[in-house]
Design an enzyme around this catalytic site. Structure first.
Site, PDB file in Angstrom:
ATOM      1  N   SER A  10       0.837  -1.211   0.000  1.00 27.29           N
ATOM      2  CA  SER A  10       0.000   0.000   0.000  1.00 27.29           C
ATOM      3  C   SER A  10       0.865   1.251   0.000  1.00 27.29           C
ATOM      4  O   SER A  10       0.355   2.355   0.146  1.00 27.29           O
ATOM      5  CB  SER A  10      -0.901   0.007   1.246  1.00 27.29           C
ATOM      6  OG  SER A  10      -0.109  -0.057   2.415  1.00 27.29           O
ATOM      7  N   ASN A  41      -1.572  -2.168  13.763  1.00 24.73           N
ATOM      8  CA  ASN A  41      -3.016  -1.936  13.826  1.00 24.73           C
ATOM      9  C   ASN A  41      -3.370  -0.656  14.592  1.00 24.73           C
ATOM     10  O   ASN A  41      -4.211   0.124  14.154  1.00 24.73           O
ATOM     11  CB  ASN A  41      -3.721  -3.146  14.437  1.00 24.73           C
ATOM     12  CG  ASN A  41      -3.484  -4.400  13.606  1.00 24.73           C
ATOM     13  OD1 ASN A  41      -2.971  -4.306  12.498  1.00 24.73           O
ATOM     14  ND2 ASN A  41      -3.830  -5.552  14.143  1.00 24.73           N
ATOM     15  N   THR A  95     -39.815  26.853  -7.748  1.00 21.03           N
ATOM     16  CA  THR A  95     -40.106  25.541  -7.172  1.00 21.03           C
ATOM     17  C   THR A  95     -40.477  24.687  -8.380  1.00 21.03           C
ATOM     18  O   THR A  95     -41.040  25.205  -9.353  1.00 21.03           O
ATOM     19  CB  THR A  95     -41.283  25.572  -6.171  1.00 21.03           C
ATOM     20  OG1 THR A  95     -42.467  25.973  -6.876  1.00 21.03           O
ATOM     21  CG2 THR A  95     -41.032  26.542  -5.020  1.00 21.03           C
ATOM     22  N   HIS A  96     -40.110  23.428  -8.352  1.00 22.52           N
ATOM     23  CA  HIS A  96     -40.330  22.521  -9.503  1.00 22.52           C
ATOM     24  C   HIS A  96     -39.653  23.069 -10.766  1.00 22.52           C
ATOM     25  O   HIS A  96     -40.099  22.773 -11.880  1.00 22.52           O
ATOM     26  CB  HIS A  96     -41.820  22.303  -9.784  1.00 22.52           C
ATOM     27  CG  HIS A  96     -42.634  21.986  -8.569  1.00 22.52           C
ATOM     28  ND1 HIS A  96     -42.918  20.710  -8.166  1.00 22.52           N
ATOM     29  CD2 HIS A  96     -43.204  22.803  -7.635  1.00 22.52           C
ATOM     30  CE1 HIS A  96     -43.643  20.735  -7.052  1.00 22.52           C
ATOM     31  NE2 HIS A  96     -43.816  22.003  -6.699  1.00 22.52           N
ATOM     32  N   SER A 102     -14.777  24.425 -27.243  1.00 17.32           N
ATOM     33  CA  SER A 102     -14.988  23.129 -27.873  1.00 17.32           C
ATOM     34  C   SER A 102     -13.935  22.940 -28.954  1.00 17.32           C
ATOM     35  O   SER A 102     -13.527  23.891 -29.606  1.00 17.32           O
ATOM     36  CB  SER A 102     -16.384  23.089 -28.479  1.00 17.32           C
ATOM     37  OG  SER A 102     -16.438  22.148 -29.528  1.00 17.32           O
ATOM     38  N   LYS A 119     -18.463  27.837 -29.005  1.00 15.95           N
ATOM     39  CA  LYS A 119     -18.813  27.336 -27.673  1.00 15.95           C
ATOM     40  C   LYS A 119     -17.987  27.937 -26.537  1.00 15.95           C
ATOM     41  O   LYS A 119     -16.793  28.154 -26.655  1.00 15.95           O
ATOM     42  CB  LYS A 119     -18.650  25.807 -27.620  1.00 15.95           C
ATOM     43  CG  LYS A 119     -19.635  25.027 -28.437  1.00 15.95           C
ATOM     44  CD  LYS A 119     -21.061  25.095 -27.895  1.00 15.95           C
ATOM     45  CE  LYS A 119     -21.208  24.425 -26.570  1.00 15.95           C
ATOM     46  NZ  LYS A 119     -21.579  23.020 -26.615  1.00 15.95           N
ATOM     47  N   ASN A 172     -18.018  26.681 -22.629  1.00 10.84           N
ATOM     48  CA  ASN A 172     -18.654  25.663 -21.792  1.00 10.84           C
ATOM     49  C   ASN A 172     -18.342  25.849 -20.302  1.00 10.84           C
ATOM     50  O   ASN A 172     -17.229  26.217 -19.941  1.00 10.84           O
ATOM     51  CB  ASN A 172     -18.183  24.270 -22.223  1.00 10.84           C
ATOM     52  CG  ASN A 172     -18.638  23.935 -23.638  1.00 10.84           C
ATOM     53  OD1 ASN A 172     -19.717  24.367 -24.058  1.00 10.84           O
ATOM     54  ND2 ASN A 172     -17.822  23.208 -24.368  1.00 10.84           N
ATOM     55  N   GLU A 178     -19.444  21.883 -14.115  1.00  7.31           N
ATOM     56  CA  GLU A 178     -19.810  20.520 -14.544  1.00  7.31           C
ATOM     57  C   GLU A 178     -18.925  19.484 -13.866  1.00  7.31           C
ATOM     58  O   GLU A 178     -19.393  18.448 -13.398  1.00  7.31           O
ATOM     59  CB  GLU A 178     -19.669  20.381 -16.059  1.00  7.31           C
ATOM     60  CG  GLU A 178     -20.752  21.077 -16.847  1.00  7.31           C
ATOM     61  CD  GLU A 178     -20.486  20.984 -18.341  1.00  7.31           C
ATOM     62  OE1 GLU A 178     -21.298  20.358 -19.034  1.00  7.31           O
ATOM     63  OE2 GLU A 178     -19.460  21.525 -18.818  1.00  7.31           O
ATOM     64  N   TYR A 212      -9.046  -5.917  13.569  1.00  8.84           N
ATOM     65  CA  TYR A 212      -8.429  -5.476  12.316  1.00  8.84           C
ATOM     66  C   TYR A 212      -8.494  -6.577  11.255  1.00  8.84           C
ATOM     67  O   TYR A 212      -8.281  -7.756  11.547  1.00  8.84           O
ATOM     68  CB  TYR A 212      -6.950  -5.086  12.540  1.00  8.84           C
ATOM     69  CG  TYR A 212      -6.283  -4.645  11.256  1.00  8.84           C
ATOM     70  CD1 TYR A 212      -6.397  -3.338  10.803  1.00  8.84           C
ATOM     71  CD2 TYR A 212      -5.596  -5.570  10.455  1.00  8.84           C
ATOM     72  CE1 TYR A 212      -5.827  -2.948   9.594  1.00  8.84           C
ATOM     73  CE2 TYR A 212      -5.032  -5.193   9.257  1.00  8.84           C
ATOM     74  CZ  TYR A 212      -5.147  -3.872   8.829  1.00  8.84           C
ATOM     75  OH  TYR A 212      -4.597  -3.493   7.638  1.00  8.84           O
ATOM     76  N   GLN A 221      -7.077  -1.837   4.843  1.00  7.44           N
ATOM     77  CA  GLN A 221      -6.042  -1.077   4.129  1.00  7.44           C
ATOM     78  C   GLN A 221      -6.661  -0.306   2.964  1.00  7.44           C
ATOM     79  O   GLN A 221      -6.107   0.703   2.515  1.00  7.44           O
ATOM     80  CB  GLN A 221      -4.972  -2.050   3.624  1.00  7.44           C
ATOM     81  CG  GLN A 221      -3.852  -1.402   2.868  1.00  7.44           C
ATOM     82  CD  GLN A 221      -2.693  -2.371   2.679  1.00  7.44           C
ATOM     83  OE1 GLN A 221      -2.001  -2.715   3.618  1.00  7.44           O
ATOM     84  NE2 GLN A 221      -2.505  -2.827   1.445  1.00  7.44           N
ATOM     85  N   LYS A 243      -7.784   3.917   2.707  1.00  6.92           N
ATOM     86  CA  LYS A 243      -7.053   5.160   2.465  1.00  6.92           C
ATOM     87  C   LYS A 243      -7.295   5.775   1.090  1.00  6.92           C
ATOM     88  O   LYS A 243      -7.431   6.993   0.979  1.00  6.92           O
ATOM     89  CB  LYS A 243      -5.567   4.945   2.717  1.00  6.92           C
ATOM     90  CG  LYS A 243      -5.262   4.897   4.210  1.00  6.92           C
ATOM     91  CD  LYS A 243      -3.874   4.404   4.475  1.00  6.92           C
ATOM     92  CE  LYS A 243      -3.805   3.297   5.497  1.00  6.92           C
ATOM     93  NZ  LYS A 243      -4.757   2.200   5.402  1.00  6.92           N
TER      94      LYS A 243
HETATM   95  N1  ARG Z   1      -0.936  -1.190   5.725  1.00  8.41           N
HETATM   96  C1  ARG Z   1      -1.858  -1.597   6.735  1.00  8.41           C
HETATM   97  C2  ARG Z   1      -3.147  -0.773   6.626  1.00  8.41           C
HETATM   98  O1  ARG Z   1      -3.103   0.230   6.039  1.00  8.41           O
HETATM   99  C3  ARG Z   1      -1.292  -1.372   8.081  1.00  8.41           C
HETATM  100  C4  ARG Z   1      -1.781  -2.319   9.113  1.00  8.41           C
HETATM  101  C5  ARG Z   1      -1.341  -3.668   8.785  1.00  8.41           C
HETATM  102  N2  ARG Z   1      -1.613  -4.564   9.828  1.00  8.41           N
HETATM  103  C6  ARG Z   1      -1.509  -5.871   9.673  1.00  8.41           C
HETATM  104  N3  ARG Z   1      -1.768  -6.579  10.692  1.00  8.41           N
HETATM  105  N4  ARG Z   1      -1.216  -6.382   8.526  1.00  8.41           N
HETATM  106  O2  ARG Z   1      -4.178  -1.168   7.125  1.00  8.41           O
END
Ligand code: ARG
Length: 459
Positions: free
Chosen positions: A24, A111, A156-157, A278, A284, A286, A291, A318, A323, A326
């Site tokens: 990650s 965790n 309204t509407h 455009s 145009k 835009n 949008e 956990y 993961q 994020k």
């Molecule tokens: N990269 C993990 C996350 O974002 C960190 C926690 C990982 N914990 C584990 N027991 N593998 O959640």
């Protein structure tokens, strides 16, 4: 390939495609400063508990500072085999200060570490969003100020209903974004909880002082249950819900600006700098910015749904699924902040076609309610007045005229209660300024609403 921090019990190396799949780092590297701040606090907590010496703590703290600067300068090498930002920093610290760094993870788990990092990150971002919203709310009031005299149809509407001041219309958005700001402030209460000390899920055997950790990291509260602390992402969901509602407000405003800049409405014109052309149709211009804001609203709502769906079936505590929290969170933060910023720049540069707006507000019987109110003042019950005016409207429609364009004689065929002074009551300024009920569109009301909020905003 770097050595794993957890591979003691493994007899086979991780498959390279598993490394790429589980990594990650590309996403969570943006948590580096928060991860380092958390580790610095953890060193102090361990030293105070007598688990490490003060000297060991300060060696690690200095090393962590150097790693932070290295990452900031873009001199740090990231590598999928080290999975995430926590592993990267910890293994770099071993290289940097030697064996002592192997003590850093005592009494801690990734965790509770990742829960802390997200909380630190989200606290900072929530405060930044609240700040940006304050600036944006100032822009709205400033824009409304310049349009205290501009009248347009209220709908309204999407049918013309009653005339309102453009300032009143924008102050409605001011209210929405103020509620958004309050919602983000409310989120802070639940974000601001310190999870360290929960370790993997059950707490830790080390005598660490969690309140000390909280005070070092400026948290007013520590989490009450270790299992909840490592598996709670409610605070992320709440933030995403607040972000989705805020984006929904931007999307409604965008929809209006898009409609208003069409030839059919012709109410406003966006500045050239905030519109695009455009590639095929030379004529145009835009409204791409509104949008895109409308489109990006779908992304943020998607981010909220992604988190709810991610969490809905997870057993305690956990799970690696988490993961995946994020990417949607970062996406929502970036999207929301960019929308607030661009709106703050675009809105003051909108040209309002006052004449077109006023003309639209004068056509389509927007003063019909006022004619009914006039008849009520002369003793008719409202339902009766409503039907009298309805008949007058039907008649006027057939003649292609407005109510105020009928003659007194014509009007009196619908009710004898009508006199010359009706014409005054039907004038647009009257129609607006008689709406003095608290929160209504009369000029005085709108002016004092703006005065009040400007005082609140400290302008
Ligand atoms: N990269 C993990 C996350 O974002 C960190 C926690 C990982 N914990 C584990 N027991 N593998 O959640």
């Amino acid at each position: 390939m770097s050595e794993k921090l957890w591979d003691g019990r493994f007899s086979e190396k991780t498959h390279h495609s598993v490394e790429a799949f589980t990594s990650s780092i590309a996403i969570d590297k943006r948590l580096f400063a928060h991860d380092i701040a958390g580790s610095v606090a953890h060193c102090r907590v361990l030293a105070r508990a007598g688990v490490i010496t003060d000297e060991e703590a300060s060696t690690m703290i200095q090393g962590l500072g150097r790693i932070g600067r290295e990452i900031e300068r873009g001199r740090f090498e990231f590598d999928d085999s080290l999975e995430d930002i926590h592993m990267h920093i910890e293994s770099r610290l071993v290289q940097e200060v030697g064996k002592v760094a192997q003590k850093l993870h005592t009494g801690r788990s990734r965790n509770d570490q990742v829960a802390l990092d997200i909380r630190l990150y989200l606290r900072e971002q929530t405060l930044a969003v609240i700040d940006a919203l304050t600036r944006w709310r100032r822009v709205i009031v400033g824009f409304a100020r310049t349009h205290l005299e501009t009248v347009l149809p209220g709908y309204t509407h999407l049918q013309r209903a009653q005339p309102v001041l453009l300032a009143h219309h924008f102050m409605a958005y001011y209210e929405m974004f103020t509620r958004d700001s309050e919602r983000f402030s409310d989120c802070l209460d639940r974000i601001n909880v310190m999870p360290l000390g929960s370790a993997a899920l059950a707490g830790t055997t080390y005598p660490i002082d969690r309140d000390y950790a909280a005070s070092l990291l400026d948290f007013p509260k520590v989490s009450a249950n270790s299992m909840d602390a490592v598996s709670d992402r409610d605070f992320v969901i709440e933030f995403l819900a607040a972000a989705s509602i805020c984006m929904m407000h931007f999307s409604r405003l965008s929809e209006e600006l898009i409609l208003w800049s069409s030839a059919e409405f012709g109410f406003i014109e966006l500045a050239d700098a905030f519109a695009t052309g455009s590639s095929i149709m030379p004529q145009k211009k835009n409204p791409d910015v509104p949008e895109l804001v409308r489109g990006k609203t779908g992304r943020v709502v998607g981010d909220l749904v992604a988190l709810l769906t991610l969490m809905k079936s997870l057993p305690l505590t956990y799970n690696r699924d988490m993961q995946e929290d994020k990417a949607p969170l970062f996406d929502a933060v970036d999207t929301l902040r960019s929308c607030i910023d661009i709106y703050g720049q675009m809105l003051p540069r909108i040209t309002v076609n006052q004449a077109v707006m006023t003309r639209a507000a004068s056509k389509g019987f927007l003063n019909a309610t006022d004619m009914a109110d006039y008849l009520v003042a002369r003793g008719l019950p409202f339902r009766k007045a409503h039907s009298v005016v309805g008949q007058a409207v039907g008649y006027a429609l057939g003649k292609d005229r407005e109510l105020h364009e009928l003659t007194l004689a014509e009007l009196r065929t619908f009710s004898e209660a009508i006199d010359e002074d009706l014409f005054q009551a039907l004038e647009i300024e009257q129609v607006i300024n008689r709406r003095k009920s608290a929160g209504g569109t009369s000029t005085d009301n709108v002016r004092s609403a703006m005065d009040r909020v400007e005082a609140e905003l400290g302008q």
